[in-house]
Design an enzyme around this catalytic site. Sequence first.
Site, PDB file in Angstrom:
ATOM      1  N   GLY A  31     -11.556  88.071  -3.304  1.00 18.41           N
ATOM      2  CA  GLY A  31     -10.130  87.768  -3.009  1.00 18.41           C
ATOM      3  C   GLY A  31      -9.699  86.370  -2.958  1.00 18.41           C
ATOM      4  CG  ASN A  32      -7.993  82.680  -0.603  1.00 15.26           C
ATOM      5  OD1 ASN A  32      -8.727  81.641  -1.122  1.00 15.26           O
ATOM      6  ND2 ASN A  32      -6.867  82.748  -0.221  1.00 15.26           N
ATOM      7  CB  ALA A  35      -5.556  78.941 -11.702  1.00 16.62           C
ATOM      8  CG  HIS A  37     -10.608  84.552  -8.413  1.00 18.44           C
ATOM      9  ND1 HIS A  37     -10.147  83.614  -7.438  1.00 18.44           N
ATOM     10  CD2 HIS A  37     -11.790  84.836  -8.357  1.00 18.44           C
ATOM     11  CE1 HIS A  37     -11.029  83.648  -6.592  1.00 18.44           C
ATOM     12  NE2 HIS A  37     -12.067  84.163  -7.216  1.00 18.44           N
ATOM     13  N   GLY A 149     -17.372  84.259 -13.330  1.00 17.05           N
ATOM     14  CA  GLY A 149     -17.107  82.819 -13.397  1.00 17.05           C
ATOM     15  C   GLY A 149     -18.423  81.957 -13.477  1.00 17.05           C
ATOM     16  CG  ASP A 152     -20.396  81.179  -7.871  1.00 22.72           C
ATOM     17  OD1 ASP A 152     -20.594  80.399  -6.971  1.00 22.72           O
ATOM     18  OD2 ASP A 152     -19.101  81.761  -7.936  1.00 22.72           O
ATOM     19  CG  MET A 186      -9.581  75.511  -9.816  1.00 22.70           C
ATOM     20  SD  MET A 186      -8.381  76.674 -10.407  1.00 22.70           S
ATOM     21  CE  MET A 186      -7.106  75.357 -11.140  1.00 22.70           C
ATOM     22  CB  SER A 187     -14.182  76.936  -4.898  1.00 21.22           C
ATOM     23  OG  SER A 187     -14.879  77.325  -3.724  1.00 21.22           O
TER      24      SER A 187
HETATM   25  O1  PAF Z   1     -18.578  85.492  -6.964  1.00 16.38           O
HETATM   26  C1  PAF Z   1     -18.237  86.192  -6.051  1.00 16.38           C
HETATM   27  O2  PAF Z   1     -17.067  86.116  -5.642  1.00 16.38           O
HETATM   28  C2  PAF Z   1     -19.013  87.247  -5.310  1.00 16.38           C
HETATM   29  O3  PAF Z   1     -20.406  86.822  -5.132  1.00 16.38           O
HETATM   30  C3  PAF Z   1     -18.938  88.371  -5.999  1.00 16.38           C
HETATM   31  C4  PAF Z   1     -19.687  88.554  -7.393  1.00 16.38           C
HETATM   32  C5  PAF Z   1     -17.586  89.139  -6.192  1.00 16.38           C
HETATM   33  C6  PAF Z   1     -19.865  89.748  -5.288  1.00 16.38           C
HETATM   34  O4  PAF Z   1     -19.536  89.817  -3.936  1.00 16.38           O
END
Ligand code: PAF
Length: 281
Positions: A31-32, A35, A37, A149, A152, A186-187
């Site tokens: 969530g939160n 762009a 996402h 993404g 990570d 972006m994070s």
């Molecule tokens: O990257 C993330 O936002 C989280 O690690 C994920 C993949 C949704 C798992 O909780």
Amino acid sequence: MQTVHDAPGLRAVVRGWRSQGLTVGLVPTMGNLHAGHFSLIKLARSRVDRVVASVFVNPTQFGPNEDFDRYPRTLPKDQSGLAEHDCDLLFAPSVEVMYPYGAEHSVCVSVPQLTGVLEGAHRPGHFDGVSTVVCKLFNLVQPDVAVFGSKDYQQLKVIERMTRDLGLPVSIVAGQTRREDDGLAMSSRNQYLSSEERERATQIHATLKQMRQLLAEGHAWQAVEKAALGRLERAGFVPDYAAIRRAGDLAEPQTGEREGLIGLIAARLGSTRLIDNLPLD
Ligand code: PAF
């Protein structure tokens, strides 16, 4: 766009799509949404007929001293953003739905090898939490495609490995890291930064670019890592690592190896921990 909060509601919608022969994509998130996402939603949209986004702040991937409690929870805003970006279904489960026996008693999916280094070394248990919740989401949604993404990067590699090793019928698709104009990835965690920290945070991407430059000039990867750590410290960061690894398996490169490498940084700025990476070819 519909929102469902439990497994029967989710399955009913997905079953309806399946009965029409439609393909399904999943974009798992905490969530939160920003762009970055929404670009993953767009990527999913280009691959499948129907797109599901999940919003779940997963307790098992946070360590005891991490930011689980203060992680921004903005469901109504996420809902409208997803609707605007052409998402078909939001799955927003509770902890009880995802962990019916309690998070601490959950079955655990653990990926060996890849998870002992870098993020795994600095955040013990983190990747067990990630692979467990992603495996549960795959079982609940049963998507054809799942989009993650690349910021990570180690998470992406762990999920690819888990999916292949468990024979899960899901294609993993990687979306490019979206950056602010000054290069900061972006994070959701960027909003923890003060305005002064926000300015300094650009040093992470700048350091990764310098790592690429130094490696191209022929410096040994160990010397490049050392230079990067020094630069981050001088800029006021407390770095966990500034590492050069093989992009495929995150192993250390051989002396003189130049192809297929990636630079990865994790560093704290005040109370905020930021990560980023850059392919070094
Ligand atoms: O990257 C993330 O936002 C989280 O690690 C994920 C993949 C949704 C798992 O909780």
